[in-house]
Design a protein around this motif. Structure first.
Motif, PDB file in Angstrom:
ATOM      1  N   VAL A   1     -13.664  25.258  -6.759  1.00 42.00           N
ATOM      2  CA  VAL A   1     -13.628  25.251  -8.224  1.00 42.00           C
ATOM      3  C   VAL A   1     -12.570  26.232  -8.731  1.00 42.00           C
ATOM      4  CG1 VAL A   1     -14.953  25.797 -10.304  1.00 42.00           C
ATOM      5  CG2 VAL A   1     -16.006  24.452  -8.472  1.00 42.00           C
ATOM      6  N   GLY A   2     -12.439  27.349  -8.035  1.00 43.71           N
ATOM      7  CA  GLY A   2     -11.398  28.302  -8.420  1.00 43.71           C
ATOM      8  C   GLY A   2     -10.006  27.729  -8.273  1.00 43.71           C
TER       9      GLY A   2
ATOM     10  N   ALA B   1      -9.310  24.258 -18.679  1.00 46.53           N
ATOM     11  CA  ALA B   1     -10.383  23.265 -18.722  1.00 46.53           C
ATOM     12  C   ALA B   1      -9.942  21.858 -18.365  1.00 46.53           C
ATOM     13  CB  ALA B   1     -11.026  23.264 -20.109  1.00 46.53           C
ATOM     14  N   LEU B   2      -8.654  21.642 -18.134  1.00 50.56           N
ATOM     15  CA  LEU B   2      -8.172  20.314 -17.764  1.00 50.56           C
ATOM     16  C   LEU B   2      -7.495  20.380 -16.405  1.00 50.56           C
ATOM     17  CD1 LEU B   2      -6.534  18.974 -21.063  1.00 50.56           C
ATOM     18  CD2 LEU B   2      -8.625  18.121 -19.978  1.00 50.56           C
ATOM     19  N   TRP B   3      -7.655  19.303 -15.626  1.00 52.68           N
ATOM     20  CA  TRP B   3      -6.894  19.204 -14.373  1.00 52.68           C
ATOM     21  C   TRP B   3      -5.941  18.023 -14.523  1.00 52.68           C
ATOM     22  CZ3 TRP B   3      -9.193  18.325  -8.774  1.00 52.68           C
ATOM     23  CH2 TRP B   3      -8.195  18.616  -7.843  1.00 52.68           C
ATOM     24  N   ASN B   4      -4.728  18.326 -14.900  1.00 56.33           N
ATOM     25  CA  ASN B   4      -3.752  17.273 -15.201  1.00 56.33           C
ATOM     26  C   ASN B   4      -2.439  17.482 -14.460  1.00 56.33           C
ATOM     27  OD1 ASN B   4      -2.913  19.499 -16.593  1.00 56.33           O
ATOM     28  ND2 ASN B   4      -2.982  18.547 -18.635  1.00 56.33           N
TER      29      ASN B   4
ATOM     30  N   VAL C   1     -22.694  25.581 -10.628  1.00 55.15           N
ATOM     31  CA  VAL C   1     -23.668  26.256 -11.504  1.00 55.15           C
ATOM     32  C   VAL C   1     -25.072  26.081 -10.935  1.00 55.15           C
ATOM     33  CG1 VAL C   1     -24.745  26.235 -13.786  1.00 55.15           C
ATOM     34  CG2 VAL C   1     -22.255  26.043 -13.568  1.00 55.15           C
ATOM     35  N   LYS C   2     -25.433  24.869 -10.587  1.00 54.10           N
ATOM     36  CA  LYS C   2     -26.770  24.617 -10.049  1.00 54.10           C
ATOM     37  C   LYS C   2     -27.003  25.377  -8.748  1.00 54.10           C
ATOM     38  CE  LYS C   2     -27.324  20.001 -12.076  1.00 54.10           C
ATOM     39  NZ  LYS C   2     -27.468  18.541 -11.790  1.00 54.10           N
ATOM     40  N   SER C   3     -25.978  25.438  -7.920  1.00 53.66           N
ATOM     41  CA  SER C   3     -26.102  26.155  -6.647  1.00 53.66           C
ATOM     42  C   SER C   3     -26.280  27.646  -6.886  1.00 53.66           C
ATOM     43  CB  SER C   3     -24.875  25.897  -5.777  1.00 53.66           C
ATOM     44  OG  SER C   3     -24.734  24.524  -5.491  1.00 53.66           O
TER      45      SER C   3
ATOM     46  N   ALA D   1     -23.669  32.031 -12.210  1.00 53.77           N
ATOM     47  CA  ALA D   1     -24.233  30.897 -12.942  1.00 53.77           C
ATOM     48  C   ALA D   1     -23.819  30.940 -14.407  1.00 53.77           C
ATOM     49  CB  ALA D   1     -25.752  30.891 -12.810  1.00 53.77           C
ATOM     50  N   ALA D   2     -23.860  32.109 -15.007  1.00 49.48           N
ATOM     51  CA  ALA D   2     -23.494  32.246 -16.420  1.00 49.48           C
ATOM     52  C   ALA D   2     -21.996  31.973 -16.621  1.00 49.48           C
ATOM     53  CB  ALA D   2     -23.847  33.645 -16.914  1.00 49.48           C
ATOM     54  N   GLU D   3     -21.174  32.522 -15.715  1.00 42.00           N
ATOM     55  CA  GLU D   3     -19.729  32.340 -15.853  1.00 42.00           C
ATOM     56  C   GLU D   3     -19.346  30.864 -15.731  1.00 42.00           C
ATOM     57  OE1 GLU D   3     -15.574  33.262 -13.398  1.00 42.00           O
ATOM     58  OE2 GLU D   3     -17.398  34.432 -12.943  1.00 42.00           O
ATOM     59  N   TYR D   4     -19.872  30.208 -14.717  1.00 44.09           N
ATOM     60  CA  TYR D   4     -19.457  28.828 -14.482  1.00 44.09           C
ATOM     61  C   TYR D   4     -20.167  27.843 -15.403  1.00 44.09           C
ATOM     62  CZ  TYR D   4     -16.787  30.548 -10.577  1.00 44.09           C
ATOM     63  OH  TYR D   4     -15.854  31.214  -9.821  1.00 44.09           O
ATOM     64  N   ARG D   5     -21.302  28.247 -15.959  1.00 45.44           N
ATOM     65  CA  ARG D   5     -21.924  27.404 -16.976  1.00 45.44           C
ATOM     66  C   ARG D   5     -21.039  27.357 -18.222  1.00 45.44           C
ATOM     67  NH1 ARG D   5     -26.125  30.124 -17.637  1.00 45.44           N
ATOM     68  NH2 ARG D   5     -27.291  29.226 -15.882  1.00 45.44           N
TER      69      ARG D   5
END
Length: 891
Positions: free
Chosen positions: A559-560, A570-573, A613-615, A625-629
């Protein structure tokens, strides 16, 4: 007081039954409950562990008030290496019953192999005859009665060990394919019964295998190293308490033998005239054998094998002998499969050459067809010694085939002289699916055979051509189907460790694992996402929190990596992507479907972040969890801003775009109804067919069913016209194809360059068969099927569906049968120590007895039950599909 009606059974250690060679300091135990009654839950357990030899107790858990019975972690004294332990377990249930003790065993391996591996690494590969396999041997003496003996072995290459003339173990292609630059597996074998008083002989055969054989389509060799090597350690424990060790060292001798060449892609050449006789017997006259070559030790890379090895799992006899228009004699085994052919021949003359050439299909004229193999020869040649009955099987190669062309066979070919041997990672069968439609049953069979053929130590993309690589995208889209079919937790535990070891410093994930394509071939959306999807799926299917924790760093790094790629966070373009690979809406000459690649990439960016986040929540990493949420919410909003109009239309009329947006929860709730309407319309406008490729297809039927359009999911699954799953079956397929039109209606082929007939990715529809048609699912909040959801989706074109799944807690069964008079019978079985939510489709409040306390729910009546077997029969409002929607027929 114990109660014989409550039983502990099927005790496992690290998923395995009485395993040896466990290198976990804190192994985990699982067990199942059996007994009488319904609604049975475990209330407590008691575990004792002691050494088998000394009897010393190393852990007594005491009575623990807990319903945990899956992957319960050892919490005792530090385990000793090479030691047999006995595990005793008893339990109590919620009815106050107490079971008897049930015992099992596990045996540790070296635990720290880098420190304890005392064997040297030796080679018979002197560079003068690189193609021939190496034969290595030594002798030793056993002076007194043996209590226990273990052989620990590994190689740079593929190896087979022999002790006193007998092949050791039933594993093939050992030590398995890993990232040899960082991880080389060793295997542990029980050889107690093979030892003799007095003289003994120990030997090994080593071939190129994946280590230095051809890999990929770039004609590359020696990827991991230029010299084959063997290292083995035989440890003997005597009855008198003494111990002895025999290991590879400079005293061993070497020779060449009958295996003249051995290649995964090209096959094997075996010259029986050069056989060495009883070369691993102690009394063998090793005349002409030479000293071995020392090789640099690889001990720092050694790890114990965690997955089930490749084994022989079945045999097939040929169904016919075909003489083709071109005059070839071809055996048809009736099933596309992976393995090799055992050949028997009598009356041959010395020097006769029998060639077996393997293929998946015949061309439209009925001739043997191999163009789709590209450079892979898939050819085994046996050179006869003559004068006796001869039997041949290859050693370090495998083929993907249904048809075998035989040339050079002396005399008439008899079908009884040929047997196809099925080889794959020996995963236990977990699921069964059957229904009233024979073609759907064939589809399930094709999915199973595709999984067998492509789960050969790594999840390969295809098992026949010059590729056979562990493509990450194929693995992640199929993993949940794979888990329904077979117990794949150990298989993916091994593969995911290699994925982590191959991950690039910036977090990118190679296209294939193990990576033989180079460091610049990495990080496509939906491919690299194997780093997050696979660990999370294993956690959901097996409740394996440890594997999730072990892979968490890899998940976070992936994810990083994505986070650093786009024009905005926020976009992967940016970057290369395979996109909707092989999508049918691709432009002429392109393999990539029309759905915008940045839409796909950003959708998977959101999905992987959500799984991270779930992991983090599961593992208790609250800050992460807070950061990636927050990041996830930003990605979802960016997706909406970039790809969704204010009225809910997606950027581009593409099926895959709508599938991903729906399935990954990327749309505002008010826009979901329009999205499902648009998706259905796109299917209708395409004559009721899909246009999706590798990215959209796995989620297509799930997206339809999850949004109230199971009628259209059934339309797609039951469709027999191209493109569809059943189209290939109409063309005779017995495995899943790479291309929807691998064989066209006129018998011609899609292409010869990239046209596998055993390519399991589209078999991911098997997940829908289990989760929707049969209705067997798990509650995401209670992973490993601790809480079960049974919610079958019905269609009047089927009169029954029945399925079972061997969950970690026991077998789950779901069956429904629809009679002509509209009576529906639903049968379910829920294993002990679980609970279940059941949705009875189409049921009304008066359909279910008040005792069930059922609640009205969308689509029927919902009720909560515990373990046991149940049956309900009631009037069902039949939905008759028209192929364009559905008509409600009241009953």
């Amino acid at each position: 007081m114990t109660d014989s009606t409550l039983i502990v059974n099927d005790i496992r250690c690290e998923y395995r039954d009485n395993p040896i060679g466990i290198d976990e300091q804190r192994p985990r135990f699982s067990w199942k409950l059996a007994g009488d009654g319904r609604n049975i839950m475990q209330s407590a357990y008691h575990i004792k562990v002691h050494e088998e030899c000394s009897g010393a107790h190393v852990w007594d858990s005491g009575k623990r008030m807990s319903d945990a019975s899956v992957l319960v972690e050892y919490d005792g004294e530090a385990l000793k290496p090479q030691t047999v332990y006995i595990v005793g377990i008893k339990i109590w249930d919620n009815a106050g019953r107490e079971s008897e003790w049930t015992a099992s065993t596990f045996e540790t391996g070296l635990l720290r192999p880098a420190e304890r591996w005392t064997a040297e690494w030796i080679s018979g590969d002197d560079g003068t005859d690189e193609a021939s396999c190496d034969y290595l041997r030594t002798t030793f003496r056993v002076q007194s009665a043996v209590r226990r003996a273990r052989l620990y072995a590994t190689a740079c290459g593929m190896y087979e060990m022999y002790l006193n003339g007998t092949r050791v173990g039933d594993s093939y292609f050992t030590p398995g394919w890993t990232n040899y630059k960082k991880r080389i597996q060793y295997q542990t074998y029980d050889v107690t019964a093979l030892l003799r008083q007095g003289g003994n002989g120990l030997g090994g055969v080593v071939g190129d295998g994946w280590y230095r054989g051809e890999l990929g389509w770039k004609d590359q060799k020696d990827f991991y190293g230029e010299q084959r090597a063997l290292s083995a350690l035989l440890h003997i424990w005597y009855e008198d308490g003494t111990e002895g060790v025999v290991s590879t060292d400079g005293s061993w001798s070497r020779s060449k033998g009958p295996i003249r060449t051995s290649s995964i892609y090209h096959g094997e050449v075996y010259d029986a005239r050069l056989e060495l006789g009883d070369w691993s017997d102690p009394d063998y006259e090793a005349e002409g054998w030479l000293p071995v070559w020392p090789v640099e030790a690889q001990n720092d890379r050694l790890v114990a094998q965690v997955n089930e090895p490749v084994r022989k799992t079945g045999e097939l006899s040929p169904v016919s002998l075909i003489e083709t228009p071109e005059g070839d004699q071809v055996l048809d085994f009736g099933q596309n499969m992976v393995g090799w052919v055992r050949l028997r021949v009598s009356g041959a003359k010395a020097g006769n050459v029998i060639t077996l050439h393997h293929a998946e299909v015949l061309d439209r004229e009925g001739n043997f067809y191999t163009d789709n193999l590209r450079s892979a020869k898939q050819e085994n040649r046996y050179i006869c010694k003559g004068g006796v009955e001869e039997v041949f099987e290859p050693h370090f190669t495998f083929q993907g085939f249904r048809y075998v062309r035989v040339t050079g066979y002396p005399g008439d070919i008899e079908l009884s002289q040929f047997t196809a041997i099925v080889l794959h990672s020996d995963m236990e069968q977990a699921g069964m699916f059957e229904c009233s439609d024979p073609m759907l049953n064939q589809l399930q069979s094709n999915i199973i055979w595709g999984q067998k053929g492509n789960f050969v130590d790594v999840p390969t993309d295809c098992p026949q051509r010059d590729e056979r690589l562990g493509w990450t995208g194929d693995a992640q889209v199929f993993i949940r189907t794979a888990a329904y079919n077979m117990n794949v937790a150990p298989f993916f535990a091994k593969w995911l460790q290699d994925l982590s070891s191959e991950q690039l410093p910036h977090g990118g994930v190679p296209f294939v694992i193990p990576n033989v394509l180079g460091v610049d071939q990495h990080s496509s959306a939906a491919w690299g996402d194997a780093a997050t999807v696979c660990p999370w799926t294993i956690y959901q299917m097996y409740g394996d929190k440890r594997m999730l924790a072990q892979q968490y760093g890899s998940m976070k790094a992936w994810v990083g990596y994505i986070r650093a790629q786009g024009d905005t966070e926020a976009l992967w373009n940016t970057g290369f992507h395979f996109g909707d690979w092989l999508g049918l809406d691709a432009k002429e000459g392109s393999y990539i479907g029309a759905t915008p690649q940045d839409l796909i990439a950003t959708a998977f960016y959101a999905y992987s972040t959500e799984l991270l986040v779930k992991s983090a929540e599961v593992l208790g990493y609250e800050e992460d969890a807070a950061e990636y949420r927050a990041l996830y919410e930003t990605i979802v909003q960016a997706f909406r801003d970039e790809f969704v109009t204010v009225n809910g239309r997606l950027a581009g009329p593409f099926q895959t775009a709508y599938v991903l947006a729906l399935q990954f929860g990327l749309l505002e709730e008010e826009h979901r109804p329009r999205a499902i309407r648009e998706l259905v319309k796109l299917i209708e406008d395409n004559k009721g067919c899909m246009t999706t490729g590798f990215v959209g297809t796995p989620y297509l039927c799930l997206a339809l069913s999850d949004n109230g359009r199971s009628d259209w999911a059934y339309n797609l699954v039951l469709n027999k016209q191209y493109p569809s799953w059943l189209y290939s079956i109409e063309q005779g397929a017995t495995t899943i194809w790479e291309h929807w039109d691998g064989i066209k209606p006129d018998g011609t082929f899609w292409s010869k360059d990239m046209n596998s007939y055993n390519h399991y990715a589209y078999g991911s529809v098997g997940e829908w068969l289990f989760r929707k048609a049969a209705g067997i699912d798990g509650d995401p909040e209670a992973p490993g099927f601790k809480r079960i959801v049974i919610a079958p989706e019905l269609d009047a074109r089927l009169t029954y569906v029945k399925a079972s799944y061997a969950s970690p807690y026991g077998e789950i069964r779901s069956q429904w049968r629809l009679e002509e008079d509209g009576q529906l019978t639903v049968n379910v079985t829920i294993p002990m120590n679980t609970t279940a939510s059941i949705l009875l489709p189409g049921a009304q409040p008066d359909s279910v007895l008040p005792e069930w306390q059922a609640q009205q729910a969308s689509g029927g009546m919902q009720l909560e039950i515990g373990s046991g077997s149940y049956s309900w029969t009631y009037a069902y409002p039949i939905k008759e599909s028209t192929g364009e929607g559905e008509v409600l027929a009241a009953q």
